[in-house]
Write an enzyme that holds these catalytic residues in place. Structure first.
Site, PDB file in Angstrom:
ATOM      1  NE  ARG A 146      -3.345  -0.014   2.941  1.00  0.00           N
ATOM      2  CZ  ARG A 146      -3.741   0.315   4.175  1.00  0.00           C
ATOM      3  NH1 ARG A 146      -3.435  -0.480   5.205  1.00  0.00           N
ATOM      4  NH2 ARG A 146      -4.424   1.417   4.387  1.00  0.00           N
TER       5      ARG A 146
ATOM      6  CE  LYS B 163      -3.550  -2.367  12.409  1.00  0.00           C
ATOM      7  NZ  LYS B 163      -4.540  -1.852  11.460  1.00  0.00           N
ATOM      8  CG  ASP B 164      -4.680  -4.181   7.562  1.00  0.00           C
ATOM      9  OD1 ASP B 164      -5.550  -3.903   8.402  1.00  0.00           O
ATOM     10  OD2 ASP B 164      -3.777  -3.383   7.230  1.00  0.00           O
TER      11      ASP B 164
ATOM     12  CB  THR C  86     -11.250   4.350  17.315  1.00  0.00           C
ATOM     13  OG1 THR C  86     -10.792   3.080  16.828  1.00  0.00           O
ATOM     14  CG2 THR C  86     -12.581   4.146  18.020  1.00  0.00           C
TER      15      THR C  86
ATOM     16  CG  LEU D 236     -17.062  -1.911  14.618  1.00  0.00           C
ATOM     17  CD1 LEU D 236     -17.983  -2.936  13.963  1.00  0.00           C
ATOM     18  CD2 LEU D 236     -17.850  -0.696  15.064  1.00  0.00           C
ATOM     19  NE  ARG D 237      -8.730  -4.432  17.921  1.00  0.00           N
ATOM     20  CZ  ARG D 237      -7.964  -3.567  18.575  1.00  0.00           C
ATOM     21  NH1 ARG D 237      -7.848  -3.631  19.895  1.00  0.00           N
ATOM     22  NH2 ARG D 237      -7.296  -2.633  17.921  1.00  0.00           N
ATOM     23  NE  ARG D 238      -7.177   0.373  18.065  1.00  0.00           N
ATOM     24  CZ  ARG D 238      -6.531   0.671  16.954  1.00  0.00           C
ATOM     25  NH1 ARG D 238      -7.089   1.454  16.038  1.00  0.00           N
ATOM     26  NH2 ARG D 238      -5.318   0.201  16.741  1.00  0.00           N
TER      27      ARG D 238
ATOM     28  NE  ARG E  31     -11.461   4.035   7.151  1.00  0.00           N
ATOM     29  CZ  ARG E  31     -11.904   3.685   5.943  1.00  0.00           C
ATOM     30  NH1 ARG E  31     -13.195   3.740   5.675  1.00  0.00           N
ATOM     31  NH2 ARG E  31     -11.071   3.277   5.004  1.00  0.00           N
ATOM     32  N   GLY E  32      -8.676   7.430   7.407  1.00  0.00           N
ATOM     33  CA  GLY E  32      -7.565   8.151   6.788  1.00  0.00           C
ATOM     34  C   GLY E  32      -6.224   7.652   7.282  1.00  0.00           C
ATOM     35  CG  ASN E  33      -2.703   9.561   5.711  1.00  0.00           C
ATOM     36  OD1 ASN E  33      -2.831  10.394   6.599  1.00  0.00           O
ATOM     37  ND2 ASN E  33      -2.496   9.908   4.447  1.00  0.00           N
TER      38      ASN E  33
ATOM     39  CB  THR F  28      -5.657  12.016   7.580  1.00  0.00           C
ATOM     40  OG1 THR F  28      -5.077  12.241   6.298  1.00  0.00           O
ATOM     41  CG2 THR F  28      -7.088  12.532   7.585  1.00  0.00           C
ATOM     42  NE  ARG F  29      -6.707   6.424  10.805  1.00  0.00           N
ATOM     43  CZ  ARG F  29      -7.151   5.203  11.025  1.00  0.00           C
ATOM     44  NH1 ARG F  29      -7.197   4.727  12.245  1.00  0.00           N
ATOM     45  NH2 ARG F  29      -7.537   4.433  10.022  1.00  0.00           N
TER      46      ARG F  29
ATOM     47  CB  CYS G 184     -17.891  -8.593   8.789  1.00  0.00           C
ATOM     48  SG  CYS G 184     -18.763  -9.535   7.518  1.00  0.00           S
TER      49      CYS G 184
END
Length: 337
Positions: free
Chosen positions: A11, A83-84, A133, A136-138, A155-157, A160-161, A248
């Site tokens: 990526r 994790k992805d 965040t 959903l886990r967090r 969202r975002g890199n 950005t966050r 999911c």
């Protein structure tokens, strides 16, 4: 003539490129004459930034296009954040290497004023604080402790966050500690969250290398990059995820570690590297959980066993949480995917 060129599929984010460059440097260390090219690939997860990941659906949002490049021979290896990575691979591809893991925990990143943290750690958050965040886990774990928090999509890199945090859109955001450390942003971390506050994502902090099964030269080339202890721990975590049919975006977490008994008094201590200890001294410890979106229900469990039984341990832990109520939670969540 011996092959001397390899293409890394990755990526294009700063963190992904850091990971690809790390793998490139390790391969160059093994063979200085090797020619290595990076093929930057935009994945579905990179393209869709205005929709929560949980609403996008599907598996492999950050790997699918890179795997297509591997199959089309536009890349020889793919470097992923573990994790992805889904638990199933396309025919002809496999996970050949898992590199040594960085810190697997989540990091609490508070807003700043005049180069100082506005608040230092999670326990100091004011009532109704806004937390950013996309996980959903967090969010489910934080809400289980602090149901007053307002969890908002982020969202975002990484840049950005952090920018959105600095603009005052959130009181704090939660990111993976590994990414912050790898990009030299450790000073922005207010607190490393302990496992009892936020159990990590499966494979968090680990980098995996995927390649074609039948490419013997590439498999042999990258094999020395595999870290046995990390590979065993991630194998246990991924077995847990696979048994739960996680694909999911759902609140599933797991973390495995290897400990050994101290030769003097039998006390446990963390292993530092290889798995050369005897089976009698090495012990694999695995924690896992499934949570409801609101955090009202968190099903946690723990298992211990031999490192050689990593996959069995993960499956057994999954079966245990399913029997204790996780099945009902997941059935409802998967019905929305």
């Amino acid at each position: 003539m011996k092959q001397k060129r390899i293409i890394i599929g990755t990526r294009g984010s700063k963190l992904a490129l850091w990971q690809a460059e790390f793998v490139r440097s390790e391969l160059k260390r093994l063979d200085p004459d090797l020619e290595i090219e990076l093929n930057r690939i935009k994945t579905t997860g990179d393209k869709i930034l205005d929709v929560p990941l949980a609403n996008v659906g599907g598996k492999g949002l950050f790997v699918k296009e890179i795997e297509e490049a591997l199959l089309g021979k536009d890349a020889d290896i793919a470097v992923h954040s573990m994790k992805d990575v889904p638990t199933e691979f396309p025919d002809g591809l496999h996970l050949a290497v898992i590199c040594r893991r960085e810190d697997p925990r989540d990091a609490f990143i508070p807003g700043m004023r005049n180069a100082r943290f506005k608040i230092q750690d999670f326990k100091d958050l004011p009532h109704g604080a806004k937390i950013g965040t996309s996980s959903l886990r967090r969010s489910c774990q934080l809400l289980s402790i602090r149901p007053d928090l307002k969890i908002e999509q982020l969202r975002g890199n990484l840049d950005t966050r952090l920018r959105k945090l600095d603009e005052g859109q959130f009181n704090a955001i939660i990111l993976a500690a590994a990414g912050m450390k790898r990009l030299g942003l450790e000073k922005r971390i207010g607190e490393i969250l302990p496992f009892d506050i936020s159990l990590p994502a499966i494979g968090q902090g680990a980098v995996g290398i995927e390649c074609r099964v039948d490419d013997t030269w590439v498999n042999d080339l990258i094999a020395p990059l595999n870290h046995p202890e990390t590979a065993v721990c991630v194998k246990a975590e991924r077995a847990f995820l696979k048994k739960l049919e996680g694909g999911c975006q759902v609140p599933i977490a797991a973390h495995a570690r290897i400990e050994k008994k101290d030769k003097g008094g039998g006390q446990r201590s963390r292993t530092s590297g290889s798995l050369r200890e005897t089976e009698q001294t090495a012990l694999l410890l695995l924690d896992g959980l499934v949570g409801s979106l609101t955090g009202e229900r968190i099903i946690k469990s723990h298992r211990e066993g031999k490192p050689d039984d990593a996959e069995k341990l993960g499956i057994a832990l999954a079966e245990e949480v399913l029997a204790r109520g996780a099945k009902e939670i997941l059935d409802e969540l998967y019905g929305r995917c």
